[in-house]
Design a protein around this motif. Structure first.
Motif, mmCIF file in Angstrom:
data_model
loop_
_atom_site.group_PDB
_atom_site.id
_atom_site.type_symbol
_atom_site.label_atom_id
_atom_site.label_comp_id
_atom_site.label_asym_id
_atom_site.label_seq_id
_atom_site.Cartn_x
_atom_site.Cartn_y
_atom_site.Cartn_z
ATOM 1 N N HIS A 85 -8.433 12.934 4.934
ATOM 2 C CA HIS A 85 -8.368 11.742 4.084
ATOM 3 C C HIS A 85 -9.459 11.826 3.028
ATOM 4 O O HIS A 85 -10.573 12.276 3.311
ATOM 5 C CB HIS A 85 -8.589 10.463 4.905
ATOM 6 N N VAL A 112 -5.592 7.690 12.402
ATOM 7 C CA VAL A 112 -4.522 7.464 11.421
ATOM 8 C C VAL A 112 -3.873 8.796 11.045
ATOM 9 O O VAL A 112 -4.575 9.741 10.685
ATOM 10 C CB VAL A 112 -5.085 6.775 10.159
ATOM 11 N N ARG A 116 -0.130 10.350 3.954
ATOM 12 C CA ARG A 116 0.208 9.012 3.487
ATOM 13 C C ARG A 116 -0.885 8.504 2.551
ATOM 14 O O ARG A 116 -1.909 9.156 2.356
ATOM 15 C CB ARG A 116 0.380 8.055 4.669
ATOM 16 N N LEU A 118 -3.162 4.922 1.966
ATOM 17 C CA LEU A 118 -3.529 3.636 2.571
ATOM 18 C C LEU A 118 -4.049 2.689 1.498
ATOM 19 O O LEU A 118 -4.838 3.089 0.632
ATOM 20 C CB LEU A 118 -4.600 3.836 3.638
ATOM 21 N N THR A 119 -3.609 1.437 1.579
ATOM 22 C CA THR A 119 -3.995 0.420 0.605
ATOM 23 C C THR A 119 -4.706 -0.733 1.310
ATOM 24 O O THR A 119 -4.065 -1.569 1.946
ATOM 25 C CB THR A 119 -2.758 -0.116 -0.146
ATOM 26 N N TYR A 174 3.277 7.240 -4.670
ATOM 27 C CA TYR A 174 3.656 7.322 -3.256
ATOM 28 C C TYR A 174 4.523 6.107 -2.956
ATOM 29 O O TYR A 174 4.098 4.969 -3.158
ATOM 30 C CB TYR A 174 2.411 7.346 -2.370
ATOM 31 N N LYS A 176 5.745 4.403 -0.409
ATOM 32 C CA LYS A 176 5.727 3.527 0.755
ATOM 33 C C LYS A 176 4.376 2.834 0.834
ATOM 34 O O LYS A 176 3.344 3.452 0.549
ATOM 35 C CB LYS A 176 5.984 4.322 2.040
ATOM 36 N N HIS A 178 1.405 1.376 2.896
ATOM 37 C CA HIS A 178 0.680 1.292 4.167
ATOM 38 C C HIS A 178 -0.537 0.405 3.925
ATOM 39 O O HIS A 178 -1.499 0.827 3.271
ATOM 40 C CB HIS A 178 0.236 2.673 4.640
ATOM 41 N N PRO A 180 -2.722 -1.624 6.346
ATOM 42 C CA PRO A 180 -3.086 -2.066 7.703
ATOM 43 C C PRO A 180 -3.860 -3.379 7.695
ATOM 44 O O PRO A 180 -4.682 -3.637 6.821
ATOM 45 C CB PRO A 180 -3.954 -0.910 8.223
ATOM 46 N N ARG A 253 -1.195 -10.142 2.610
ATOM 47 C CA ARG A 253 -0.587 -8.833 2.857
ATOM 48 C C ARG A 253 0.936 -8.934 2.881
ATOM 49 O O ARG A 253 1.637 -8.016 2.443
ATOM 50 C CB ARG A 253 -1.110 -8.249 4.172
ATOM 51 N N ARG A 257 3.606 -6.613 0.740
ATOM 52 C CA ARG A 257 4.715 -5.864 1.328
ATOM 53 C C ARG A 257 6.054 -6.334 0.782
ATOM 54 O O ARG A 257 6.952 -5.526 0.524
ATOM 55 C CB ARG A 257 4.678 -6.013 2.844
#
Length: 290
Positions: A85, A112, A116, A118-119, A174, A176, A178, A180, A253, A257
């Motif tokens: 990462h 993780v 991918r 991550l946001t 990207y 998708k 993500h 969390p 969040r 999404r």
């Protein structure tokens, strides 16, 4: 493969660089921190000793931010060859994991999967000058515990796959999301009135040196003196933000999404970034974290 590297670019901002180094340097080890020293400043070099310091020329340029993110994109993709990462962002943006997890960010990222983006949820640390009178002489969270939602800083900034990052770090290619629940990005620009004024003075000087107008320059309006406004009034306005009774950010969040989509025909992806007029008190467990 190492777990995680952190990458930033900085010029003169000692206050924020010290916070960045406390956070990432102590958690990841300075050998896994990469600091682009814009202008090869001696103060930056001295503070970042033990990190991987990359000195570059500091000549004024109208397309400064475009050049900066083109370079950071390439550095991120190179570091991915050696790290699972890579965290990339401005020096006043720090990513944290909720201490309620019992883990720090490095430990959490070890759990993780890679491949991918991550946001984290963006929160702006605000200095409530009507009630927070303590001078910051170390950790920021504690002396400052008020935050406001900052969707503009919900940035896809932890990269573990091949992608392109847009100027400013606000979008990637990207497809998708993500995001969390336990992941946050704290933006520190407004964490201290005195430092804010000094920082804005420096940035106004840099923007003036380019010779560009607001419309011509590929940097934010806030870099220009004519768009700055009165500093104390900016901070006094924080009092008017509606205080929320609970530190419950799940609705924010869900909005991210629900609205995640392609950004036109650019190849990038985005979500709605509404302007919230609310504020929250950080739980005590965050004190001392930054």
């Amino acid at each position: 493969m190492q777990t995680v590297a952190a990458l930033t670019m900085v010029r003169d901002d000692a206050f924020f660089l010290e916070a960045w180094l406390r956070h990432y340097g102590e958690m990841l080890g300075r050998e896994n921190c990469y600091v682009v020293n814009h202008g090869r400043g001696t103060e930056v070099a001295d503070l970042a000793q033990g990190c991987n310091i990359i000195g570059i020329p500091g000549d004024p340029h109208k397309s400064f931010d475009m050049k900066r993110w083109r370079m950071l994109n390439n550095f991120v993709m190179a570091l991915r060859c050696y790290y699972n990462h890579v965290i990339v962002g401005d020096v006043d943006e720090l990513v944290v994991v909720d201490p309620a997890t019992g883990m720090d960010l490095r430990q959490w990222l070890e759990t993780v999967p890679a491949n991918r983006v991550l946001t984290p949820l963006g929160l702006e640390v605000i200095h409530r000058i009507d009630m927070e009178h303590e001078t910051i002489a170390g950790p920021i969270l504690g002396p400052r515990r008020h935050v406001r939602p900052a969707p503009h800083y919900s940035k896809p900034c932890i990269i573990s796959t091949g992608t392109k990052i847009a100027r400013g770090g606000h979008f990637t290619q990207y497809g998708k999301l993500h995001a969390p629940d336990e992941l946050f990005l704290f933006h520190l620009k407004y964490c201290d009135l005195g430092n804010y004024a000094a920082t804005m003075d420096r940035r106004n000087h840099v923007s003036a040196a380019t010779g560009a107008t607001i419309k011509e320059a590929a940097i934010g309006r806030h870099w220009f003196a004519e768009a700055r406004g009165e500093d104390r009034a900016v901070f006094e306005a924080f009092e008017g933000l509606e205080m929320q009774e609970e530190f419950n950010l799940e609705p924010l969040r869900r909005k991210m999404r629900r609205t995640f989509r392609a950004r036109g025909e650019t190849g990038f992806f985005e979500f709605d970034r509404p302007e919230y007029h609310t504020q929250y008190l950080l739980p005590e467990r965050f004190s001392g974290l930054l």
